[in-house]
Enzyme design. Sequence first.
Site, PDB file in Angstrom:
ATOM      1  N   LYS A  53      -5.015  30.118  11.056  1.00 59.85           N
ATOM      2  CA  LYS A  53      -4.587  30.235  12.463  1.00 59.85           C
ATOM      3  C   LYS A  53      -4.525  31.698  12.890  1.00 59.85           C
ATOM      4  O   LYS A  53      -4.970  32.065  13.971  1.00 59.85           O
ATOM      5  CB  LYS A  53      -3.233  29.536  12.642  1.00 59.85           C
ATOM      6  CG  LYS A  53      -3.340  28.016  12.458  1.00 59.85           C
ATOM      7  CD  LYS A  53      -1.997  27.301  12.507  1.00 59.85           C
ATOM      8  CE  LYS A  53      -2.192  25.803  12.326  1.00 59.85           C
ATOM      9  NZ  LYS A  53      -0.943  25.030  12.370  1.00 59.85           N
ATOM     10  N   GLN A  97       5.229  25.832  11.128  1.00 59.90           N
ATOM     11  CA  GLN A  97       4.301  25.088  10.281  1.00 59.90           C
ATOM     12  C   GLN A  97       5.016  23.945   9.557  1.00 59.90           C
ATOM     13  O   GLN A  97       6.100  24.116   9.003  1.00 59.90           O
ATOM     14  CB  GLN A  97       3.656  26.035   9.248  1.00 59.90           C
ATOM     15  CG  GLN A  97       2.524  25.419   8.455  1.00 59.90           C
ATOM     16  CD  GLN A  97       1.330  24.975   9.280  1.00 59.90           C
ATOM     17  OE1 GLN A  97       1.098  25.477  10.378  1.00 59.90           O
ATOM     18  NE2 GLN A  97       0.586  24.019   8.760  1.00 59.90           N
ATOM     19  N   ASP A 120       2.613  23.065  19.831  1.00 66.44           N
ATOM     20  CA  ASP A 120       2.304  21.863  19.052  1.00 66.44           C
ATOM     21  C   ASP A 120       2.467  20.597  19.860  1.00 66.44           C
ATOM     22  O   ASP A 120       2.142  19.502  19.390  1.00 66.44           O
ATOM     23  CB  ASP A 120       3.262  21.786  17.851  1.00 66.44           C
ATOM     24  CG  ASP A 120       2.637  22.353  16.590  1.00 66.44           C
ATOM     25  OD1 ASP A 120       3.370  22.910  15.758  1.00 66.44           O
ATOM     26  OD2 ASP A 120       1.407  22.229  16.424  1.00 66.44           O
TER      27      ASP A 120
HETATM   28  N1  LIG Z   1       3.089  22.850  13.114  1.00 67.21           N
HETATM   29  C1  LIG Z   1       2.037  22.149  12.649  1.00 67.21           C
HETATM   30  N2  LIG Z   1       1.966  21.848  11.349  1.00 67.21           N
HETATM   31  C2  LIG Z   1       0.909  21.118  10.904  1.00 67.21           C
HETATM   32  C3  LIG Z   1      -0.111  20.708  11.772  1.00 67.21           C
HETATM   33  C4  LIG Z   1       0.011  21.051  13.150  1.00 67.21           C
HETATM   34  O1  LIG Z   1      -0.843  20.686  13.983  1.00 67.21           O
HETATM   35  N3  LIG Z   1       1.092  21.769  13.525  1.00 67.21           N
HETATM   36  N4  LIG Z   1      -1.197  19.995  11.330  1.00 67.21           N
HETATM   37  C5  LIG Z   1      -1.394  19.726   9.930  1.00 67.21           C
HETATM   38  C6  LIG Z   1      -2.717  20.304   9.448  1.00 67.21           C
HETATM   39  N5  LIG Z   1      -3.135  21.591   9.911  1.00 67.21           N
HETATM   40  C7  LIG Z   1      -2.410  22.463  10.682  1.00 67.21           C
HETATM   41  O2  LIG Z   1      -1.616  23.209  10.352  1.00 67.21           O
HETATM   42  C8  LIG Z   1      -4.410  22.022   9.552  1.00 67.21           C
HETATM   43  C9  LIG Z   1      -5.213  21.258   8.709  1.00 67.21           C
HETATM   44  C10 LIG Z   1      -6.472  21.727   8.336  1.00 67.21           C
HETATM   45  C11 LIG Z   1      -6.928  22.947   8.809  1.00 67.21           C
HETATM   46  C12 LIG Z   1      -8.234  23.458   8.422  1.00 67.21           C
HETATM   47  O3  LIG Z   1      -8.638  24.520   8.890  1.00 67.21           O
HETATM   48  N6  LIG Z   1      -8.936  22.774   7.507  1.00 67.21           N
HETATM   49  C13 LIG Z   1     -10.240  23.228   7.052  1.00 67.21           C
HETATM   50  C14 LIG Z   1     -10.193  23.648   5.587  1.00 67.21           C
HETATM   51  C15 LIG Z   1      -9.020  24.561   5.345  1.00 67.21           C
HETATM   52  C16 LIG Z   1      -9.247  25.397   4.072  1.00 67.21           C
HETATM   53  O4  LIG Z   1      -9.001  24.849   2.971  1.00 67.21           O
HETATM   54  O5  LIG Z   1      -9.701  26.541   4.236  1.00 67.21           O
HETATM   55  C17 LIG Z   1     -11.243  22.071   7.209  1.00 67.21           C
HETATM   56  O6  LIG Z   1     -10.800  20.891   7.232  1.00 67.21           O
HETATM   57  O7  LIG Z   1     -12.440  22.383   7.315  1.00 67.21           O
HETATM   58  C18 LIG Z   1      -6.132  23.687   9.651  1.00 67.21           C
HETATM   59  C19 LIG Z   1      -4.872  23.231  10.029  1.00 67.21           C
HETATM   60  C20 LIG Z   1      -0.313  20.210   9.013  1.00 67.21           C
HETATM   61  N7  LIG Z   1       0.800  20.815   9.585  1.00 67.21           N
END
Ligand SMILES: Nc1nc2c(c(=O)[nH]1)N[C@@H](CN(C=O)c1ccc(C(=O)N[C@@H](CCC(=O)O)C(=O)O)cc1)CN2
Length: 287
Positions: A53, A97, A120
Amino acid sequence: MTGVKIDGIEVAKSIKVKVAEIVNDLKSKGISPCLATVLVGDNPASATYVRNKHKACEEVGILTKDHTPPTDITQDELNKLIEKLNADETVHGILVQLPLPSHLNEFNTTTQILPEKDVDGLTPPNVGLLSIGKAMLVACTPSGIIEMCKYYNIELEGKNVVIINRSNLVGKPLYHLLLQNNATVTTCHSKTKDLKKICLDSDIIITGVGNREIFKLTPDMIKEGAVVIDVATTRHEGKLAGDADYAEIIEKTSYASPVPGGVGPMTVAMLLKNTVTAAAISKGIDI
Ligand SMILES: Nc1nc2c(c(=O)[nH]1)N[C@@H](CN(C=O)c1ccc(C(=O)N[C@@H](CCC(=O)O)C(=O)O)cc1)CN2
């Protein structure tokens, strides 16, 4: 039939281009959008996501304030940190988070955030506005899913959509967004009977269980030509995975999103969009 890959990285890039333009416009009006993040605990996935992020904010010119209080922070101390960020006029978006360490209460924490800084979309005022179709700040993952469908011209109106998730961050807000797009929505969860039949009756499957020990979306659960959007982020055989094996299901689908490279990057991109939206709202500017 072999489906089209829903490339979340590509769609996220298109969102970032638009956000960077908005940032430049706001800066020309004397507003430097700023996101404050709060990461509590030592969950490695959470640390990765917050890092992603911050990196994305930097790419589009959004300032960040990174708070990583000690894991044993008390609820009262955490609430006081959020109160300080609420009062900080240089901060436009606040993100705590999730998940939090078990000694902290997620509802007590997230409801401390000013609704106008709630990037969020988790606070009751924003959840209420979403349910009546009037929200300006909507949860990032659900709004990212809608953006992906728009980008690939995946029709939602009149389609039978099943959501296999009922969380506050994904399934519940996604239900409302799909309804507002005139889809016919079924929400499934751990107590649902005959999940396979519901999936086979669906034109679009949005799956977010995130535990391969209890659930895997397999080709025999997918109607020929259906769309599959995999929201889950779990680990399987030592690798980041979703509820489905993308290579295994793509043959049955018209469109499918992979993990990684699908919904995850969209979650980050929509956070950027929510942050500039909150910055604009703070100064009464329409974007
Ligand atoms: N306050 C919050 N906490 C969480 C949220 C949210 O929306 N707000 N969502 C989930 C997941 N999440 C955000 O934080 C999240 C999940 C996945 C990724 C992401 O970039 N995934 C990549 C791979 C990541 C890596 O290993 O480098 C992908 O799927 O290609 C970002 C954010 C949890 N908590």
